[in-house]
Design a protein around this motif. Structure first.
Motif, PDB file in Angstrom:
ATOM      1  N   LEU A 125       0.862  -1.082   0.099  1.00 10.44           N
ATOM      2  CA  LEU A 125       0.195   0.131   0.030  1.00 10.44           C
ATOM      3  C   LEU A 125       0.751   1.496   0.040  1.00 10.44           C
ATOM      4  CD1 LEU A 125      -2.838   1.052   0.441  1.00 10.44           C
ATOM      5  CD2 LEU A 125      -2.560   1.531   2.719  1.00 10.44           C
ATOM      6  N   PHE A 126       1.948   0.968   0.856  1.00 11.85           N
ATOM      7  CA  PHE A 126       2.961   2.563   0.935  1.00 11.85           C
ATOM      8  C   PHE A 126       3.435   2.449  -0.334  1.00 11.85           C
ATOM      9  CE2 PHE A 126       1.656   2.435   5.448  1.00 11.85           C
ATOM     10  CZ  PHE A 126       1.156   3.683   5.543  1.00 11.85           C
ATOM     11  N   ASP A 127       3.927   1.407  -1.002  1.00  6.29           N
ATOM     12  CA  ASP A 127       4.718   1.478  -2.202  1.00  6.29           C
ATOM     13  C   ASP A 127       3.669   1.964  -3.301  1.00  6.29           C
ATOM     14  OD1 ASP A 127       7.054   0.299  -1.330  1.00  6.29           O
ATOM     15  OD2 ASP A 127       6.677  -1.778  -2.135  1.00  6.29           O
ATOM     16  N   PHE A 128       2.578   1.676  -3.228  1.00  6.56           N
ATOM     17  CA  PHE A 128       1.692   2.310  -4.315  1.00  6.56           C
ATOM     18  C   PHE A 128       1.759   3.847  -4.234  1.00  6.56           C
ATOM     19  CE2 PHE A 128      -2.524   4.136  -4.854  1.00  6.56           C
ATOM     20  CZ  PHE A 128      -2.785   3.908  -6.115  1.00  6.56           C
ATOM     21  N   PHE A 129       1.569   4.366  -2.845  1.00 10.16           N
ATOM     22  CA  PHE A 129       1.531   5.776  -2.392  1.00 10.16           C
ATOM     23  C   PHE A 129       2.668   6.470  -3.012  1.00 10.16           C
ATOM     24  CE2 PHE A 129      -2.518   4.869   0.267  1.00 10.16           C
ATOM     25  CZ  PHE A 129      -3.232   5.602  -0.644  1.00 10.16           C
ATOM     26  N   ARG A 130       3.608   5.957  -2.574  1.00  7.56           N
ATOM     27  CA  ARG A 130       5.108   6.457  -2.887  1.00  7.56           C
ATOM     28  C   ARG A 130       5.451   6.643  -4.312  1.00  7.56           C
ATOM     29  NH1 ARG A 130       7.164   3.890   1.917  1.00  7.56           N
ATOM     30  NH2 ARG A 130       7.252   1.885   0.789  1.00  7.56           N
ATOM     31  N   THR A 131       4.747   5.500  -5.257  1.00  4.36           N
ATOM     32  CA  THR A 131       4.996   5.463  -6.555  1.00  4.36           C
ATOM     33  C   THR A 131       4.063   6.378  -7.577  1.00  4.36           C
ATOM     34  OG1 THR A 131       5.810   3.198  -6.267  1.00  4.36           O
ATOM     35  CG2 THR A 131       5.762   3.892  -8.291  1.00  4.36           C
ATOM     36  N   GLY A 133       1.653   8.289  -5.938  1.00  8.57           N
ATOM     37  CA  GLY A 133       0.986   9.295  -5.270  1.00  8.57           C
ATOM     38  C   GLY A 133       0.690  10.590  -6.015  1.00  8.57           C
ATOM     39  N   SER A 134      -0.561  11.344  -5.745  1.00  8.10           N
ATOM     40  CA  SER A 134      -0.896  12.567  -6.879  1.00  8.10           C
ATOM     41  C   SER A 134      -1.366  13.731  -5.901  1.00  8.10           C
ATOM     42  CB  SER A 134      -1.856  11.970  -7.924  1.00  8.10           C
ATOM     43  OG  SER A 134      -2.710  12.841  -8.041  1.00  8.10           O
ATOM     44  N   GLU A 135      -1.524  14.864  -6.449  1.00  7.79           N
ATOM     45  CA  GLU A 135      -2.244  15.928  -5.816  1.00  7.79           C
ATOM     46  C   GLU A 135      -3.672  15.482  -5.607  1.00  7.79           C
ATOM     47  OE1 GLU A 135      -1.335  18.917  -4.345  1.00  7.79           O
ATOM     48  OE2 GLU A 135       0.297  17.708  -4.233  1.00  7.79           O
ATOM     49  N   LYS A 136      -4.141  14.756  -6.493  1.00  8.86           N
ATOM     50  CA  LYS A 136      -5.509  14.283  -6.598  1.00  8.86           C
ATOM     51  C   LYS A 136      -5.936  13.456  -5.299  1.00  8.86           C
ATOM     52  CE  LYS A 136      -7.347  14.081 -11.163  1.00  8.86           C
ATOM     53  NZ  LYS A 136      -8.040  13.094 -12.165  1.00  8.86           N
ATOM     54  N   PHE A 137      -4.938  12.917  -4.746  1.00  5.73           N
ATOM     55  CA  PHE A 137      -5.365  11.889  -3.426  1.00  5.73           C
ATOM     56  C   PHE A 137      -5.494  12.498  -2.151  1.00  5.73           C
ATOM     57  CE2 PHE A 137      -2.693   7.913  -5.529  1.00  5.73           C
ATOM     58  CZ  PHE A 137      -3.498   8.097  -6.472  1.00  5.73           C
ATOM     59  N   VAL A 138      -6.458  12.309  -1.483  1.00  4.12           N
ATOM     60  CA  VAL A 138      -6.714  12.776  -0.171  1.00  4.12           C
ATOM     61  C   VAL A 138      -7.208  11.484   0.715  1.00  4.12           C
ATOM     62  CG1 VAL A 138      -8.156  14.088   1.145  1.00  4.12           C
ATOM     63  CG2 VAL A 138      -7.496  14.923  -1.031  1.00  4.12           C
ATOM     64  N   ILE A 139      -6.321  11.356   1.827  1.00  4.74           N
ATOM     65  CA  ILE A 139      -6.412  10.173   2.529  1.00  4.74           C
ATOM     66  C   ILE A 139      -7.056  10.576   3.997  1.00  4.74           C
ATOM     67  CG2 ILE A 139      -5.392   8.411   3.879  1.00  4.74           C
ATOM     68  CD1 ILE A 139      -3.042   8.468   2.079  1.00  4.74           C
ATOM     69  N   TYR A 149       1.879   6.665   8.917  1.00 10.21           N
ATOM     70  CA  TYR A 149       1.907   7.375   7.778  1.00 10.21           C
ATOM     71  C   TYR A 149       3.295   8.320   7.547  1.00 10.21           C
ATOM     72  CZ  TYR A 149      -2.914   6.335   6.344  1.00 10.21           C
ATOM     73  OH  TYR A 149      -4.207   5.798   5.965  1.00 10.21           O
ATOM     74  N   ARG A 150       3.363   9.091   8.789  1.00 13.59           N
ATOM     75  CA  ARG A 150       4.681   9.619   8.826  1.00 13.59           C
ATOM     76  C   ARG A 150       5.939   9.016   8.249  1.00 13.59           C
ATOM     77  NH1 ARG A 150       5.352  11.453  13.885  1.00 13.59           N
ATOM     78  NH2 ARG A 150       3.441  12.274  14.012  1.00 13.59           N
ATOM     79  N   LYS A 151       6.038   7.808   9.184  1.00 17.69           N
ATOM     80  CA  LYS A 151       7.024   6.759   8.592  1.00 17.69           C
ATOM     81  C   LYS A 151       7.227   6.327   7.301  1.00 17.69           C
ATOM     82  CE  LYS A 151       6.829   3.656  11.779  1.00 17.69           C
ATOM     83  NZ  LYS A 151       6.974   2.412  12.480  1.00 17.69           N
ATOM     84  N   ASN A 152       6.253   6.402   6.656  1.00 20.34           N
ATOM     85  CA  ASN A 152       6.214   5.631   5.102  1.00 20.34           C
ATOM     86  C   ASN A 152       5.983   6.647   3.987  1.00 20.34           C
ATOM     87  OD1 ASN A 152       6.411   2.519   5.629  1.00 20.34           O
ATOM     88  ND2 ASN A 152       4.962   3.280   7.094  1.00 20.34           N
ATOM     89  N   ILE A 153       5.136   7.800   4.139  1.00 18.43           N
ATOM     90  CA  ILE A 153       4.862   8.377   2.977  1.00 18.43           C
ATOM     91  C   ILE A 153       5.233  10.176   3.233  1.00 18.43           C
ATOM     92  CG2 ILE A 153       3.568   7.116   1.465  1.00 18.43           C
ATOM     93  CD1 ILE A 153       1.246   8.330   2.740  1.00 18.43           C
TER      94      ILE A 153
END
Lengths: 170, 258
Positions: A125-131, A133-139, A149-153
């Motif tokens: 999941l974090f690999d996906f967000f790192r690779t 990730g977009s301005e359109k994404f809101v979690i 979250y802080r540790k991963n992205i």
């Protein structure tokens, strides 16, 4: 990528209610386990459901594009004709994400994700967000997960109503 | 005594409320039917599937039942009428029996048993699992996407299957009488079509379309009330089938007036 941290389930429900109202005025995509895939549709049909309904896109014209998207996210294309119950948590996440993506929304909102992901799947999941990730994404997630979250992205932390007023004009 | 009157009053009040809610649902559905985008790819898929489940998958059961009823009822009744010397009445009896009464009623019963229960359970499960919320999140109108394709397929399948039933029943009946009497199929059809008038056709259309609408809309309406627990599903199924039964009686009763 923005993250909105929330305290309680009640807050989460209020936020979703507001977002649901906004989805009548603008296109918003959602990835949330409380919004499941339709059980009597295949993965392919589920991905095409919002875009087929609103933009009259035909499934047969989009199959190759969806196949390419699945490959891009390292998902076996054999799942195209599978049903919801045959998918693991990460595959389900990608299918919901593609459903939202093909709808062509202004924002894709991921809600309470870490609740479902542990171990290897959390890493994916974090690999996906790192690779991707977009301005359109809101979690939207609980603040108990903030350290993970802080540790991963990398992300921008925002307040829900501030974001709604600024970006969703509401 | 007071308790009995209270219960009776409660029953009528509840029935009236349910009926008014159902009529309101029908009003919404019919209003959207005018703007219904049947050929929208997402909606057309649901429609095609429902036609397949309701109208095609039923064939292995529907065909032999039509034939058996044709042989048993039409064949024996015709033989009986010929025995009584009421030869000229065959057309009249067959028209009333098959086209006005049996075809719509038996098709409705078979479709209710098979498709109405399935649709009722499907909508109820979709409500409980939150799938209707997914549709709402993507601004997909459940009336457009879930209800109307099923209702339209109910109308089409009911009409087509009732017409099919009439032909098969007449052919089945003809096989019985053709073995024992010198009646040609052509002659039997002439007897039926001579008697068949505009009223019979209107009655057939009225019954098939009303029943087609009821066999889908009543279970859908009932299952819409299912929200939280799995235990609500059998209750909705039971209520839906009882209401459908009243609907069939209503159509049969009003059909007499045509």
């Amino acid at each position: 990528m923005k993250i909105i941290f929330l305290e309680t389930l009640r807050q989460l429900n209020e936020c979703y209610k507001k977002l649901n109202e906004k989805s009548r005025e603008m296109r918003l995509g959602f990835v949330w386990d409380r919004l499941p895939l339709i059980s009597n549709l295949s993965v392919l049909e589920n991905i095409m459901l919002p875009s087929g309904y609103h933009d009259s896109l035909k499934v047969k014209n989009m199959v190759d594009k969806i196949r390419d998207e699945l490959k891009r996210y390292n998902i076996n294309e054999n799942i195209l004709h599978a049903r919801r119950n045959d998918l693991d948590a990460f595959q389900m996440f990608i299918v919901k994400f593609l459903q939202a993506k093909f709808y062509n929304p202004e924002y894709i909102i991921f809600i309470n994700l870490l609740n479902l992901f542990v171990g290897e799947e959390e890493r994916k999941l974090f690999d996906f967000f790192r690779t991707y990730g977009s301005e359109k994404f809101v979690i939207l997630d609980y603040n108990g997960y903030e350290s993970i979250y802080r540790k991963n992205i990398k992300y921008e932390r925002v307040e829900f109503y501030q974001w709604v007023t600024r970006d969703l004009k509401g | 005594m007071n308790e009995a009157i209270g219960r009776l009053g409660g029953f009528f009040v509840n029935s009236f409320i349910t009926l008014s809610l159902y009529l309101n649902f029908c009003k919404n559905v019919l209003a959207k039917l005018i703007r219904f985008k049947l050929f929208n790819p997402a909606i057309f898929l649901v429609f095609l599937r429902q036609v397949y489940f309701t109208g095609v998958q039923i064939m292995p059961i529907f065909f032999p039942i039509s034939l058996i009823i044709g042989i048993a009822l039409v064949g024996l009744l015709t033989k009986f009428l010929v025995g009584l010397g009421a030869y000229e009445q065959i057309g009249q009896i067959l028209t009333i029996l098959i086209i006005r009464e049996l075809a719509p009623l038996l098709t409705a019963v078979l479709l209710s048993l098979r498709s109405s229960t399935a649709v009722s359970a499907e909508i109820a499960v979709m409500n409980i699992m939150g799938e209707v919320d997914t549709l709402n999140a993507y601004n997909i109108d459940p009336v457009d996407y879930l209800y109307l394709p099923r209702i339209v397929s109910g109308l089409i399948c009911m009409f087509s299957l009732a017409t099919f039933f009439s032909f098969i029943a007449i052919i089945g009946g003809y096989f019985v009488i053709s073995f024992q009497m010198n009646i040609t199929f052509d002659f039997l059809l002439t007897l039926i079509f001579d008697y068949l008038n505009f009223n019979d056709i209107i009655c057939f259309l009225y019954k098939t379309l009303m029943l087609g609408f009821f066999i889908m809309s009543i279970p859908i309406f009932t299952s819409m009330s299912v929200k939280n627990a799995n235990t609500e599903i059998p209750i909705a199924l039971l209520k839906g089938m009882m209401r459908l039964f009243y609907g069939i009686i209503f159509v049969e009763f009003t059909g007499f007036l045509i």
